[in-house]
Write a protein that holds these residues in place. Structure first.
Motif, PDB file in Angstrom:
ATOM      1  N   GLU A  83      94.265  17.427   8.245  1.00 33.43           N
ATOM      2  CA  GLU A  83      94.276  16.150   8.067  1.00 33.43           C
ATOM      3  C   GLU A  83      93.134  15.617   8.974  1.00 33.43           C
ATOM      4  N   ARG A  84      92.833  16.107   9.883  1.00 35.49           N
ATOM      5  CA  ARG A  84      91.583  15.703  10.760  1.00 35.49           C
ATOM      6  C   ARG A  84      90.242  16.071  10.027  1.00 35.49           C
ATOM      7  N   LEU A  85      90.079  16.963   9.246  1.00 38.72           N
ATOM      8  CA  LEU A  85      89.077  17.462   8.289  1.00 38.72           C
ATOM      9  C   LEU A  85      88.716  16.386   7.227  1.00 38.72           C
ATOM     10  N   SER A  86      89.887  15.893   6.518  1.00 34.66           N
ATOM     11  CA  SER A  86      89.940  14.958   5.524  1.00 34.66           C
ATOM     12  C   SER A  86      89.508  13.681   6.224  1.00 34.66           C
ATOM     13  N   SER A  87      89.656  13.342   7.251  1.00 36.62           N
ATOM     14  CA  SER A  87      89.488  12.025   7.936  1.00 36.62           C
ATOM     15  C   SER A  87      87.812  11.773   8.153  1.00 36.62           C
ATOM     16  N   VAL A  88      87.385  13.064   8.612  1.00 34.06           N
ATOM     17  CA  VAL A  88      85.853  13.026   8.873  1.00 34.06           C
ATOM     18  C   VAL A  88      85.381  12.871   7.384  1.00 34.06           C
ATOM     19  N   ALA A  89      85.887  13.443   6.357  1.00 34.25           N
ATOM     20  CA  ALA A  89      85.396  13.495   4.932  1.00 34.25           C
ATOM     21  C   ALA A  89      85.527  12.187   4.072  1.00 34.25           C
ATOM     22  N   ALA A  90      86.233  11.317   4.712  1.00 36.47           N
ATOM     23  CA  ALA A  90      86.656  10.048   3.935  1.00 36.47           C
ATOM     24  C   ALA A  90      85.462   9.406   3.396  1.00 36.47           C
ATOM     25  N   ASN A  91      84.443   9.205   3.975  1.00 39.02           N
ATOM     26  CA  ASN A  91      83.591   8.375   3.627  1.00 39.02           C
ATOM     27  C   ASN A  91      82.434   9.548   3.203  1.00 39.02           C
ATOM     28  N   LEU A  92      82.396   9.955   1.776  1.00 39.58           N
ATOM     29  CA  LEU A  92      81.823  10.794   1.283  1.00 39.58           C
ATOM     30  C   LEU A  92      80.392  10.263   0.719  1.00 39.58           C
ATOM     31  N   ASP A  93      80.310   8.942   0.921  1.00 43.89           N
ATOM     32  CA  ASP A  93      79.087   8.177   0.506  1.00 43.89           C
ATOM     33  C   ASP A  93      78.044   8.390   1.729  1.00 43.89           C
ATOM     34  N   ARG A  94      78.387   8.716   2.750  1.00 42.72           N
ATOM     35  CA  ARG A  94      77.530   8.847   3.858  1.00 42.72           C
ATOM     36  C   ARG A  94      76.294   9.916   3.552  1.00 42.72           C
ATOM     37  N   LEU A  96      74.225  13.274   3.219  1.00 43.62           N
ATOM     38  CA  LEU A  96      74.728  14.620   3.308  1.00 43.62           C
ATOM     39  C   LEU A  96      74.423  15.266   4.854  1.00 43.62           C
ATOM     40  N   THR A  97      73.064  14.661   5.153  1.00 44.28           N
ATOM     41  CA  THR A  97      72.541  15.181   6.295  1.00 44.28           C
ATOM     42  C   THR A  97      73.454  14.672   7.607  1.00 44.28           C
ATOM     43  N   GLU A  98      74.055  13.714   7.349  1.00 43.57           N
ATOM     44  CA  GLU A  98      75.119  13.322   8.602  1.00 43.57           C
ATOM     45  C   GLU A  98      76.380  13.877   8.392  1.00 43.57           C
ATOM     46  N   LEU A  99      76.819  13.956   6.874  1.00 46.71           N
ATOM     47  CA  LEU A  99      78.180  14.321   6.773  1.00 46.71           C
ATOM     48  C   LEU A  99      78.605  15.846   6.923  1.00 46.71           C
ATOM     49  N   VAL A 100      77.733  16.517   6.714  1.00 45.77           N
ATOM     50  CA  VAL A 100      77.969  18.147   6.713  1.00 45.77           C
ATOM     51  C   VAL A 100      77.819  18.462   8.247  1.00 45.77           C
ATOM     52  N   PRO A 101      77.032  17.948   9.060  1.00 39.01           N
ATOM     53  CA  PRO A 101      77.169  18.473  10.342  1.00 39.01           C
ATOM     54  C   PRO A 101      78.609  17.973  11.021  1.00 39.01           C
ATOM     55  N   LEU A 104      81.343  20.127   9.560  1.00 39.78           N
ATOM     56  CA  LEU A 104      81.463  21.469  10.298  1.00 39.78           C
ATOM     57  C   LEU A 104      81.655  21.528  11.685  1.00 39.78           C
ATOM     58  N   ALA A 105      81.290  20.620  12.300  1.00 35.56           N
ATOM     59  CA  ALA A 105      81.411  20.523  13.917  1.00 35.56           C
ATOM     60  C   ALA A 105      83.012  20.193  13.887  1.00 35.56           C
ATOM     61  N   GLN A 106      83.795  19.423  13.122  1.00 30.43           N
ATOM     62  CA  GLN A 106      85.146  18.974  13.102  1.00 30.43           C
ATOM     63  C   GLN A 106      85.979  20.463  12.757  1.00 30.43           C
ATOM     64  N   ALA A 107      85.478  21.089  11.801  1.00 30.55           N
ATOM     65  CA  ALA A 107      86.195  22.054  11.138  1.00 30.55           C
ATOM     66  C   ALA A 107      85.974  23.239  12.255  1.00 30.55           C
ATOM     67  N   ALA A 108      85.027  23.301  12.905  1.00 34.48           N
ATOM     68  CA  ALA A 108      84.935  24.368  14.082  1.00 34.48           C
ATOM     69  C   ALA A 108      85.914  24.068  15.237  1.00 34.48           C
ATOM     70  N   ALA A 109      85.817  22.709  15.405  1.00 34.35           N
ATOM     71  CA  ALA A 109      86.858  22.345  16.539  1.00 34.35           C
ATOM     72  C   ALA A 109      88.431  22.694  16.250  1.00 34.35           C
ATOM     73  N   VAL A 110      88.475  22.370  14.844  1.00 35.28           N
ATOM     74  CA  VAL A 110      90.006  22.501  14.474  1.00 35.28           C
ATOM     75  C   VAL A 110      90.133  23.891  14.361  1.00 35.28           C
ATOM     76  N   ILE A 111      89.386  24.903  13.903  1.00 39.43           N
ATOM     77  CA  ILE A 111      89.703  26.396  13.800  1.00 39.43           C
ATOM     78  C   ILE A 111      89.869  26.817  15.224  1.00 39.43           C
ATOM     79  N   GLY A 112      89.120  26.356  15.977  1.00 37.11           N
ATOM     80  CA  GLY A 112      89.192  26.995  17.591  1.00 37.11           C
ATOM     81  C   GLY A 112      90.384  26.521  18.211  1.00 37.11           C
ATOM     82  N   GLU A 113      91.213  25.516  18.011  1.00 43.40           N
ATOM     83  CA  GLU A 113      92.146  25.082  18.792  1.00 43.40           C
ATOM     84  C   GLU A 113      93.455  25.291  18.443  1.00 43.40           C
ATOM     85  N   GLY A 114      94.467  25.239  19.483  1.00 42.36           N
ATOM     86  CA  GLY A 114      95.893  25.207  19.093  1.00 42.36           C
ATOM     87  C   GLY A 114      96.467  26.755  18.622  1.00 42.36           C
TER      88      GLY A 114
END
Length: 179
Positions: A83-94, A96-101, A104-114
């Protein structure tokens, strides 16, 4: 003996009702711990039931098989993080050079926690014995992350930001090293 108007008599059924409504999540929480400690193959439903404070039969009421319980565990752990990843990607119109980093940073944070790293290891470790469980990993994580990145690339292609081509293959090249 209860006095008329005393709420103690009516409180008991409500408490049981709340407990009954909470049972699936209590069972899933207990299963997360047991699967994390022992792995899928060595986990016993008796131990999950004991940890959840219910009978083994109660576990089967909500989860007819051990695989169903594991699927619920995986979905609980993975979905809350996705759900956290989806919130980052909610604005797909930004751009790509801003959105992908950010994604991916959010995905890495999510994958590494809890509990997620333990769940990922468990899904991967048990996938050769239980291919259906590998599908849980694919369906709940890989395909959702790929879908988000693919959609972002398609929008970037429409804006002329990314060259034409198979957006899903582009997404694979971005996401695969992490997943």
């Amino acid at each position: 003996m209860a006095k008329p108007g005393n709420d103690t008599i009516g409180a008991e059924p409500r408490r049981r009702q709340r407990r009954k409504d909470a049972r699936p999540s209590e069972i899933v929480e207990a299963a997360i711990e047991i699967f994390g400690e022992r792995g899928f193959g060595a986990a016993r439903l008796e131990d999950v039931a004991r940890r959840a404070g219910v009978s083994k039969g109660t576990v089967f009421v909500y989860f007819p098989t051990k695989e169903d319980l594991f699927r619920a565990v995986a979905q609980t752990v993975l979905t809350s993080h996705l759900e956290r990843l989806s919130s980052v990607a909610a604005n797909l119109d930004r751009p790509l050079t801003e959105l992908v980093p950010l994604l991916l940073a959010q995905a890495a944070a999510v994958i590494g926690e809890g509990r997620l790293p333990a769940m990922m290891r468990l899904l991967i470790a048990e996938s050769h014995k239980f291919p259906d469980l590998a599908r849980v990993w694919h369906d709940e994580v890989v395909s959702k992350v790929l879908g988000l990145v693919t959609a972002a690339i398609e929008r970037a292609q429409a804006r002329g930001e990314v060259r034409p081509g198979n957006a899903r293959l582009y997404a694979f090249s971005i996401v695969s090293p992490m997943l």
